[in-house]
Write a protein that holds these residues in place. Structure first.
Motif, PDB file in Angstrom:
ATOM      1  N   ALA A   1       0.821  -1.211   0.000  1.00  0.00           N
ATOM      2  CA  ALA A   1       0.000   0.000   0.000  1.00  0.00           C
ATOM      3  C   ALA A   1       0.853   1.258   0.000  1.00  0.00           C
ATOM      4  O   ALA A   1       0.481   2.264  -0.596  1.00  0.00           O
ATOM      5  CB  ALA A   1      -0.935  -0.001   1.209  1.00  0.00           C
ATOM      6  N   ARG A   2       2.019   1.177   0.652  1.00  0.00           N
ATOM      7  CA  ARG A   2       2.913   2.348   0.759  1.00  0.00           C
ATOM      8  C   ARG A   2       4.347   1.908   0.454  1.00  0.00           C
ATOM      9  O   ARG A   2       5.190   1.828   1.357  1.00  0.00           O
ATOM     10  CB  ARG A   2       2.814   2.955   2.164  1.00  0.00           C
ATOM     11  CG  ARG A   2       1.442   3.541   2.480  1.00  0.00           C
ATOM     12  CD  ARG A   2       1.364   4.050   3.918  1.00  0.00           C
ATOM     13  NE  ARG A   2       1.475   2.940   4.877  1.00  0.00           N
ATOM     14  CZ  ARG A   2       0.456   2.168   5.230  1.00  0.00           C
ATOM     15  NH1 ARG A   2      -0.733   2.364   4.727  1.00  0.00           N
ATOM     16  NH2 ARG A   2       0.640   1.186   6.103  1.00  0.00           N
ATOM     17  N   PRO A   3       4.645   1.626  -0.786  1.00  0.00           N
ATOM     18  CA  PRO A   3       5.946   1.030  -1.132  1.00  0.00           C
ATOM     19  C   PRO A   3       7.141   1.934  -0.879  1.00  0.00           C
ATOM     20  O   PRO A   3       8.268   1.437  -0.801  1.00  0.00           O
ATOM     21  CB  PRO A   3       5.800   0.709  -2.616  1.00  0.00           C
ATOM     22  CG  PRO A   3       4.721   1.614  -3.109  1.00  0.00           C
ATOM     23  CD  PRO A   3       3.767   1.770  -1.964  1.00  0.00           C
ATOM     24  N   CYS A   4       6.924   3.225  -0.776  1.00  0.00           N
ATOM     25  CA  CYS A   4       8.048   4.141  -0.557  1.00  0.00           C
ATOM     26  C   CYS A   4       8.440   4.244   0.912  1.00  0.00           C
ATOM     27  O   CYS A   4       9.456   4.862   1.246  1.00  0.00           O
ATOM     28  CB  CYS A   4       7.721   5.530  -1.108  1.00  0.00           C
ATOM     29  SG  CYS A   4       7.514   5.551  -2.901  1.00  0.00           S
ATOM     30  N   ASP A   5       7.643   3.647   1.791  1.00  0.00           N
ATOM     31  CA  ASP A   5       7.940   3.671   3.221  1.00  0.00           C
ATOM     32  C   ASP A   5       8.720   2.415   3.611  1.00  0.00           C
ATOM     33  O   ASP A   5       8.492   1.333   3.070  1.00  0.00           O
ATOM     34  CB  ASP A   5       6.654   3.724   4.050  1.00  0.00           C
ATOM     35  CG  ASP A   5       5.859   5.006   3.822  1.00  0.00           C
ATOM     36  OD1 ASP A   5       6.442   5.960   3.260  1.00  0.00           O
ATOM     37  OD2 ASP A   5       4.669   5.038   4.199  1.00  0.00           O
ATOM     38  N   ASP A   6       9.621   2.560   4.560  1.00  0.00           N
ATOM     39  CA  ASP A   6      10.277   1.413   5.200  1.00  0.00           C
ATOM     40  C   ASP A   6      10.990   0.505   4.195  1.00  0.00           C
ATOM     41  O   ASP A   6      11.037  -0.708   4.379  1.00  0.00           O
ATOM     42  CB  ASP A   6       9.231   0.609   6.004  1.00  0.00           C
ATOM     43  CG  ASP A   6       9.867  -0.417   6.933  1.00  0.00           C
ATOM     44  OD1 ASP A   6      10.992  -0.181   7.397  1.00  0.00           O
ATOM     45  OD2 ASP A   6       9.222  -1.464   7.169  1.00  0.00           O
ATOM     46  N   ARG A   7      11.532   1.086   3.131  1.00  0.00           N
ATOM     47  CA  ARG A   7      12.229   0.304   2.098  1.00  0.00           C
ATOM     48  C   ARG A   7      11.350  -0.849   1.615  1.00  0.00           C
ATOM     49  O   ARG A   7      11.792  -1.989   1.449  1.00  0.00           O
ATOM     50  CB  ARG A   7      13.567  -0.220   2.627  1.00  0.00           C
ATOM     51  CG  ARG A   7      14.549   0.860   3.060  1.00  0.00           C
ATOM     52  CD  ARG A   7      15.912   0.299   3.316  1.00  0.00           C
ATOM     53  NE  ARG A   7      16.577  -0.111   2.075  1.00  0.00           N
ATOM     54  CZ  ARG A   7      17.731  -0.777   2.047  1.00  0.00           C
ATOM     55  NH1 ARG A   7      18.326  -1.130   3.163  1.00  0.00           N
ATOM     56  NH2 ARG A   7      18.274  -1.094   0.892  1.00  0.00           N
ATOM     57  N   GLY A   8      10.080  -0.526   1.393  1.00  0.00           N
ATOM     58  CA  GLY A   8       9.097  -1.543   1.068  1.00  0.00           C
ATOM     59  C   GLY A   8       9.418  -2.342  -0.177  1.00  0.00           C
ATOM     60  O   GLY A   8       9.164  -3.554  -0.222  1.00  0.00           O
ATOM     61  N   VAL A   9       9.960  -1.702  -1.213  1.00  0.00           N
ATOM     62  CA  VAL A   9      10.279  -2.417  -2.443  1.00  0.00           C
ATOM     63  C   VAL A   9      11.358  -3.473  -2.183  1.00  0.00           C
ATOM     64  O   VAL A   9      11.242  -4.633  -2.616  1.00  0.00           O
ATOM     65  CB  VAL A   9      10.736  -1.439  -3.539  1.00  0.00           C
ATOM     66  CG1 VAL A   9      11.277  -2.190  -4.748  1.00  0.00           C
ATOM     67  CG2 VAL A   9       9.586  -0.535  -3.964  1.00  0.00           C
ATOM     68  N   VAL A  10      12.396  -3.086  -1.461  1.00  0.00           N
ATOM     69  CA  VAL A  10      13.495  -4.013  -1.174  1.00  0.00           C
ATOM     70  C   VAL A  10      13.008  -5.181  -0.323  1.00  0.00           C
ATOM     71  O   VAL A  10      13.297  -6.348  -0.597  1.00  0.00           O
ATOM     72  CB  VAL A  10      14.646  -3.279  -0.462  1.00  0.00           C
ATOM     73  CG1 VAL A  10      15.722  -4.261  -0.018  1.00  0.00           C
ATOM     74  CG2 VAL A  10      15.252  -2.224  -1.376  1.00  0.00           C
TER      75      VAL A  10
END
Length: 308
Positions: A128-137
């Motif tokens: 939902a929030r991929p830019c938070d907490d290094r979500g993509v990695v």
């Protein structure tokens, strides 16, 4: 959190492998030199990866190249926790000469979820929030995880489609382009991991998750993406060929079955240090990747990949 290590002058010499692991390396080397059906780089890296995964504790999952089944003997061992408990298997592998991940993908890190339930909850937040907490990695780590008990990578495959994670993973996959390998201003060297292997791995991971595939292997992911229509067959075949060319060289460098004195001072592989045929294959791999990245960048700019 790497896939295939790059050679750097400052990197300390690896510890000698245990006799059992050294014996396996010798078997892989012999098979690679024989050039028969069992010499394919994907088969040999799968053998090495499986040997490491089989010795891990049931509370852990290998991720990264070992999790995907694409590690060479020079690759780091990335590991995530799936349950609390001691990890004697992981500790033994480190003692036997396997290198742990330098960026903290290990059983002791507090930056990653500590059990299956926490991973499941976290990937929903990251999607939902991929830019938070290094979500993509971190979503990538989950997608690559080889769960020894269940199949936790399916959690990412069922959660990511239709979320903001889809275009964000593609943006990340397109964030680095290999240098030109042909033409007047072509480069004379390439960073094998950063310029070639990692971008293809990221494109394949994005495409598989966007289509709901739980596959872990890069080539299988590309085939699944073609089946789902995210990539056309030619694109999938081109990326697969690029990955195979890069992985084969990475394996040969790790086993000592390829060119020697191939690295320039910045740790990149020099085209001129390879045979004409291998140099051509590697240049084709880089140019093929560049072309598909341009195509995917255009599709992303027209929102083609934002409505899953």
């Amino acid at each position: 959190m790497s896939d295939h290590p790059a050679r750097r002058p400052s990197t300390p010499a690896p510890r000698p492998l245990s006799p059992a692991l050294a014996s396996l390396v010798n078997e892989l080397t012999s098979a690679r030199r024989d050039g028969g059906p069992d010499s394919d780089a994907l088969l040999l890296t799968a053998r090495w990866s499986t040997a490491l995964r089989d010795r891990l504790d049931g509370t852990l999952a290998a991720t990264g190249s070992v999790g995907r089944g694409e590690a060479t003997p020079a690759s780091d061992l990335d590991v995530v926790r799936l349950a609390p408990g001691p990890t004697p298997g992981f500790t033994a592998l480190l003692a036997e000469g396997i290198t742990g991940d330098a960026e903290g993908v290990s059983p002791t890190t507090s930056a990653l979820p500590a059990d299956r339930a926490a991973w499941t909850a976290a990937v929903a937040d990251w999607s939902a929030r991929p830019c938070d907490d290094r979500g993509v990695v971190k979503t990538g780590l989950l997608a690559d995880a080889a769960d020894p008990v269940g199949d936790i990578c399916r959690t990412a495959a069922t959660t990511v489609p239709g979320t903001p994670m889809v275009p964000e993973m593609l943006r990340d996959a397109l964030s680095h382009t290999p240098p030109r390998s042909r033409g007047l201003f072509r480069a004379d060297a390439i960073a094998l991991k950063e310029d070639l292997l990692t971008p293809v791995v990221k494109i394949a991971r994005w495409a598989s998750l966007a289509s709901g595939s739980a596959a872990r292997g890069t080539v299988t992911r590309l085939n699944d993406a073609a089946d789902a229509g995210l990539l056309d067959r030619t694109e999938a075949m081109t990326l697969s060929a690029s990955y195979r060319a890069g992985l084969a060289l990475s394996l040969d460098l790790a086993l000592g079955t390829g060119p020697t004195r191939v690295f320039e001072r910045r740790g990149r592989v020099m085209f001129s240090a390879m045979t004409q045929e291998r140099s051509r294959l590697l240049r084709d791999a880089a140019e093929g990747l560049r072309g598909i990245q341009r195509t995917l960048q255009y599709r992303l700019s027209t929102s083609s990949f934002t409505e899953f």
